[in-house]
Design an enzyme around this catalytic site. Sequence first.
Site, short mmCIF file in Angstrom:
data_model
loop_
_atom_site.label_atom_id
_atom_site.label_comp_id
_atom_site.label_asym_id
_atom_site.label_seq_id
_atom_site.Cartn_x
_atom_site.Cartn_y
_atom_site.Cartn_z
CG ASP A 106 70.61 42.98 52.43
OD1 ASP A 106 70.50 43.00 53.66
OD2 ASP A 106 70.86 43.90 51.58
CG ASP A 109 77.63 45.54 58.86
OD1 ASP A 109 78.58 44.99 58.44
OD2 ASP A 109 77.54 46.56 58.71
CE LYS A 137 80.06 43.57 55.12
NZ LYS A 137 79.94 44.89 55.09
CB VAL A 159 79.70 42.46 49.40
CG1 VAL A 159 80.83 41.86 49.66
CG2 VAL A 159 78.47 42.65 50.42
CG ASP A 165 72.54 50.07 48.53
OD1 ASP A 165 72.24 49.18 49.32
OD2 ASP A 165 72.33 51.29 48.48
NE ARG A 171 68.86 48.88 46.05
CZ ARG A 171 69.36 48.90 47.33
NH1 ARG A 171 69.61 47.77 47.99
NH2 ARG A 171 69.22 50.12 48.00
#
Length: 186
Positions: A106, A109, A137, A159, A165, A171
């Site tokens: 997904d 980070d 990000k 987000v 979530d 979600r």
Amino acid sequence: MNVPIPDSVEHILLDEAMIQQRVQQLADLISTDYAGLRNEEFLIVGVLKGAFMFMADLTRRLTVPHQVDFIALSSYADATEATGSVRMIMDTRINVAGRHVLIVEDILDTGYTLSYLLRTFAARNPASLRTAVLLSKPERCKVKVTIDYLGFEIPDVWVVGYGLDFADRFRTLPYIGALKPSTYQG
Ligand code: IMP
Ligand code: MG
């Protein structure tokens, strides 16, 4: 279809149309790159739970044969705190050795999760190993990880929606929204 926007969502970062348009572009790229493979040669591995919507939309748009499988990880306790430690709590059922493997995640980070996954899967002798990641990000990146198919770069905000979530909420929103900082900076 109009899903009400929860109070905790500050604004919509990526709406359904933007997401679907980009997912189609990624599916086209992947279909071109993996053309000619047989069904058993191309394995797409989705990372639960966050990637489930991206995985479903991406794979249904592919024009090349493929198998799907899923893994589940645990890294964040239950909110936004990164520990840097990643655990696999469910592994693939299909053996990845000799297969062309595409990991679908997904969001990138810090990069700890994807780098852990790349190390883990590389050790299993796949024919090839690539990554498709919906969001990244860049400001948060701690370890360098190569994304082969990236959806969007986003700013350093938490987000939710489209699989993502906050403490297992939000979600299944059909869009990606930025959470109000007051929600996670309690
Ligand atoms: P990383 O290991 O720091 O790259 O974290 C990746 C994981 O953290 C993702 O798979 C998500 O589950 C979670 N994560 C990071 N940022 C967000 C966010 O903004 N919203 C929801 N989940 C996130
Ligand atoms: Mg995840």
